[in-house]
Design a protein around this motif. Structure first.
Motif, PDB file in Angstrom:
ATOM      1  N   GLY A 101       0.901  -1.171   0.067  1.00  0.00           N
ATOM      2  CA  GLY A 101      -0.088  -0.008   0.091  1.00  0.00           C
ATOM      3  C   GLY A 101       0.826   1.431   0.064  1.00  0.00           C
ATOM      4  N   TYR A 102       0.285   2.527  -0.338  1.00  0.00           N
ATOM      5  CA  TYR A 102       1.039   3.793  -0.414  1.00  0.00           C
ATOM      6  C   TYR A 102      -0.023   4.627   0.592  1.00  0.00           C
ATOM      7  CZ  TYR A 102       2.919   8.116  -2.116  1.00  0.00           C
ATOM      8  OH  TYR A 102       3.438   9.440  -2.368  1.00  0.00           O
ATOM      9  N   VAL A 103       0.869   5.205   1.627  1.00  0.00           N
ATOM     10  CA  VAL A 103       0.017   5.777   2.597  1.00  0.00           C
ATOM     11  C   VAL A 103       0.024   7.274   1.922  1.00  0.00           C
ATOM     12  CG1 VAL A 103       0.388   7.053   4.687  1.00  0.00           C
ATOM     13  CG2 VAL A 103       1.312   4.602   4.331  1.00  0.00           C
ATOM     14  N   GLU A 104      -0.965   7.652   1.716  1.00  0.00           N
ATOM     15  CA  GLU A 104      -1.437   9.102   0.825  1.00  0.00           C
ATOM     16  C   GLU A 104      -1.287  10.124   1.665  1.00  0.00           C
ATOM     17  OE1 GLU A 104      -4.898   8.497  -1.395  1.00  0.00           O
ATOM     18  OE2 GLU A 104      -3.767   7.922  -3.162  1.00  0.00           O
ATOM     19  N   SER A 105      -1.953  10.021   2.945  1.00  0.00           N
ATOM     20  CA  SER A 105      -1.824  11.065   3.908  1.00  0.00           C
ATOM     21  C   SER A 105      -2.290  10.370   5.276  1.00  0.00           C
ATOM     22  CB  SER A 105      -3.034  12.073   3.749  1.00  0.00           C
ATOM     23  OG  SER A 105      -4.268  11.352   3.770  1.00  0.00           O
ATOM     24  N   THR A 106      -1.629  11.186   6.456  1.00  0.00           N
ATOM     25  CA  THR A 106      -1.893  10.836   7.694  1.00  0.00           C
ATOM     26  C   THR A 106      -2.302  12.178   8.560  1.00  0.00           C
ATOM     27  OG1 THR A 106       0.346  11.399   8.558  1.00  0.00           O
ATOM     28  CG2 THR A 106      -0.127   8.935   7.662  1.00  0.00           C
ATOM     29  N   GLU A 107      -3.304  11.782   9.524  1.00  0.00           N
ATOM     30  CA  GLU A 107      -3.748  13.037  10.446  1.00  0.00           C
ATOM     31  C   GLU A 107      -3.839  12.515  11.806  1.00  0.00           C
ATOM     32  OE1 GLU A 107      -7.946  14.046  10.408  1.00  0.00           O
ATOM     33  OE2 GLU A 107      -7.984  12.919   8.487  1.00  0.00           O
ATOM     34  N   LYS A 108      -3.869  13.482  12.623  1.00  0.00           N
ATOM     35  CA  LYS A 108      -3.739  13.043  14.072  1.00  0.00           C
ATOM     36  C   LYS A 108      -5.158  12.577  14.455  1.00  0.00           C
ATOM     37  CE  LYS A 108      -3.109  14.813  18.846  1.00  0.00           C
ATOM     38  NZ  LYS A 108      -4.367  14.279  19.335  1.00  0.00           N
ATOM     39  N   HIS A 109      -5.318  11.510  15.140  1.00  0.00           N
ATOM     40  CA  HIS A 109      -6.686  10.970  15.680  1.00  0.00           C
ATOM     41  C   HIS A 109      -7.021  11.944  16.757  1.00  0.00           C
ATOM     42  CE1 HIS A 109      -9.598   8.464  17.546  1.00  0.00           C
ATOM     43  NE2 HIS A 109      -9.440   7.268  16.898  1.00  0.00           N
ATOM     44  N   PRO A 110      -8.252  12.451  16.490  1.00  0.00           N
ATOM     45  CA  PRO A 110      -9.085  13.403  17.496  1.00  0.00           C
ATOM     46  C   PRO A 110      -9.100  12.976  19.033  1.00  0.00           C
ATOM     47  CG  PRO A 110     -10.664  12.294  16.140  1.00  0.00           C
ATOM     48  CD  PRO A 110      -9.434  11.944  15.638  1.00  0.00           C
ATOM     49  N   ASN A 111      -9.282  11.657  19.265  1.00  0.00           N
ATOM     50  CA  ASN A 111      -9.244  11.032  20.365  1.00  0.00           C
ATOM     51  C   ASN A 111      -8.338  10.251  21.067  1.00  0.00           C
ATOM     52  OD1 ASN A 111     -11.937  12.118  20.431  1.00  0.00           O
ATOM     53  ND2 ASN A 111     -12.723  10.474  19.225  1.00  0.00           N
TER      54      ASN A 111
END
Length: 205
Positions: A101-111
């Motif tokens: 797989g290719y990681v297109e984006s990551t963001e912080k989990h809100p919780n």
């Protein structure tokens, strides 16, 4: 329909185990016809799977654990089940479960401070996967265990919800894939650029 098929003659005898869906053991029952046992939920009728005794009479088996599913094997499996007198329509998914797989984006989990929400391209699909690895980052090529994958530990990958966010797969560490001499420190396996997104990642377990 995703199926995990296991065969370990030394461990459990000459029995093929076809696992389709987990059901409550308190409502689980079975119906046996010849060498084939159909396992299902008495309340909902949901099919849990089959056990096929004397499996070596019905199939050519070389597995010692998970059986690799091919169109030919699934066809033979359907034939054995139908000839025993069961009429279940087995539309079994035989696509690879460990892919690049290719990681297109990551963001912080809100919780959760240590979790990240990743959008991962596996060529034929885009998967949202919640990952706790400290080294995950956008732009990486990684090993994705898709829904239905069976890990070396026996864990079956299922859709999950982690702290309120849906997740559809797992990004794998080398030690989770039982790769020899895998590093002990936490972190997913990051692949070289010459791997192709969507191709099967060859496991050895």
């Amino acid at each position: 329909m995703i199926a995990n098929v296991l065969y370990n003659e030394k461990g459990i005898g000459d029995t093929l185990i076809v696992s389709i869906k987990d059901i409550d053991r308190y409502t689980r029952t079975f119906d046996k016809k010849g060498d084939v046992v159909r396992i299902f939920d008495t309340e909902t009728g949901a099919l849990s799977g089959f056990n096929i005794f004397n499996a070596s009479r019905h199939f050519t088996l070389h597995a010692n654990g998970k059986v690799t599913l091919t169109e030919e094997f699934v066809s033979a499996l359907k034939k054995v089940i139908q000839e025993a007198g069961f009429n279940d329509d087995l539309n079994i998914d035989i696509t690879p479960k460990f892919v690049v797989g290719y990681v297109e984006s990551t963001e912080k989990h809100p919780n959760a401070d240590k979790l990240r929400i990743c959008q991962v391209d596996v060529k034929d699909d885009k998967l949202q996967i919640v990952c706790g690895a400290p080294n995950v980052a956008s732009g990486q090529k990684v090993v994705v265990a898709k829904i239905g994958a069976v890990m070396p530990s026996g864990l079956i990958i299922k859709p999950s919800n982690l702290r309120g966010v849906d997740s559809y797969g797992m990004l794998c560490a080398a030690r989770e894939l039982a790769i020899p001499n895998a590093p002990e420190e936490k972190g997913i396996l990051v692949l070289e650029d010459d791997y192709m997104v969507g191709e099967e990642f060859q496991t050895t377990f």
